[in-house]
Design an enzyme around this catalytic site. Structure first.
Site, PDB file in Angstrom:
ATOM      1  CB  CYS A   2      -0.887  -0.025   1.249  1.00 16.02           C
ATOM      2  SG  CYS A   2      -2.013   1.367   1.379  1.00 16.02           S
TER       3      CYS A   2
ATOM      4  CG  HIS B 220      -5.625  -2.644  -0.956  1.00 12.99           C
ATOM      5  ND1 HIS B 220      -4.535  -3.178  -0.302  1.00 12.99           N
ATOM      6  CD2 HIS B 220      -5.422  -1.304  -0.972  1.00 12.99           C
ATOM      7  CE1 HIS B 220      -3.720  -2.205   0.069  1.00 12.99           C
ATOM      8  NE2 HIS B 220      -4.230  -1.052  -0.331  1.00 12.99           N
ATOM      9  CD  GLU B 221      -6.677   0.958  -3.941  1.00 14.95           C
ATOM     10  OE1 GLU B 221      -6.802   1.990  -3.257  1.00 14.95           O
ATOM     11  OE2 GLU B 221      -5.579   0.405  -4.117  1.00 14.95           O
TER      12      GLU B 221
ATOM     13  CG  HIS C   2      -7.344   2.718   1.364  1.00 15.66           C
ATOM     14  ND1 HIS C   2      -6.425   2.981   2.358  1.00 15.66           N
ATOM     15  CD2 HIS C   2      -6.666   2.024   0.420  1.00 15.66           C
ATOM     16  CE1 HIS C   2      -5.249   2.464   2.033  1.00 15.66           C
ATOM     17  NE2 HIS C   2      -5.362   1.862   0.856  1.00 15.66           N
TER      18      HIS C   2
HETATM   19 NI    NI Z   1      -3.711   0.979  -0.028  1.00 15.20          NI
END
Ligand code: NI
Length: 184
Positions: free
Chosen positions: A103, A145-146, A149
Site C-alpha cells: 500500500c 483493498h481500495e 480505505h
Molecule cells: Ni492501499
C-alpha cells in the site's frame, strides 16, 4: 497536474470512514480524480483511494497491468483505468484466497491478506452513471483493498499471520516478491 501528498499509516484520515460524494459530476470531483490519477501514476501504484491523499471522500481509482494480474496465476487480464465514486462491494460466494498486498500508505512493506475470490461492486461514474461490475482474482483483490480505505481500514489490520508481514526487502522471495505486491 499536481502530485498530491500521500498520507501514511498513523494519519487519522486513513482510519476514518470517508463520506459519500453527493454529486459525482461536480467539477471539484473531476479535479480531485485527475490529481489522484496523476499521483497514483507518479508513485507507480496499482490503485489509490481519496483518503490516501487527505480527501475523505468515497472515491477510488485503479488500473491493473496484465503482468501483475498474471502473477496471481488463474487469469491474465488487465483492467483499464477505472474511477469509482461511492462504490459498494458485495462478496460473491464464500471462497477466499491469500495473497500479498502492499500500500502506498504503508511504504516498503507487504503482507499476506485473505480476500474474497469474487466480488460485485456497484458505483457511480464521473458522469453520474450507475454501474454494476463483477470482478475476480487480482482485480477483486484490488477493489477490496481500495474500498477498505473508504471504511478507514488498512491491509495490515486484516493480516492473520504476522510472520507474513514485513519489509519487502526482508521478506524472502517465495513470500512476497516486490513486483507481485499491490501498491494500492
Ligand atoms: Ni492501499
Amino acid at each position: 497536474m499536481a502530485i498530491l501528498k500521500i498520507a501514511r499509516m498513523g494519519h487519522p484520515v486513513l482510519s476514518t470512514p470517508a463520506a459519500e460524494v453527493p454529486d459525482p459530476t461536480a467539477p471539484d470531483v473531476a479535479r480531485l480524480v485527475d490529481a489522484m490519477i496523476a499521483t497514483m501514476e507518479d508513485a507507480d501504484g496499482t490503485g489509490l483511494a481519496a483518503p490516501q491523499v487527505h480527501m475523505p471522500w468515497r472515491i477510488v481509482v485503479y488500473k491493473v497491468e496484465s503482468e501483475r494480474a498474471a502473477h496471481e496465476g488463474a487469469e491474465d487480464v488487465s483492467v483499464p483505468l477505472t474511477v469509482m465514486v461511492n462504490p459498494l462491494v458485495t462478496p460473491v460466494g464464500e471462497e477466499t484466497n491469500l495473497g500479498f498486498e502492499a500500500c502506498l500508505s504503508v511504504p516498503g512493506m507487504a503482507g499476506a491478506v485473505r480476500r474474497f475470490d469474487r466480488v460485485q461492486v456497484t458505483y457511480q461514474t464521473l458522469a453520474g452513471k450507475a454501474i454494476t461490475l463483477d470482478a475476480e482474482g487480482f482485480h477483486a483483490r484490488v477493489i477490496q483493498h481500495e474500498c477498505d480505505h473508504l471504511d478507514g481500514i488498512l491491509y495490515p489490520s486484516r493480516i492473520e499471520d504476522m510472520s507474513q508481514f514485513g519489509f519487502v526487502e526482508e521478506l524472502s522471495k517465495d513470500q512476497a516478491p516486490a513486483e507481485e505486491a499491490d501498491d494500492g
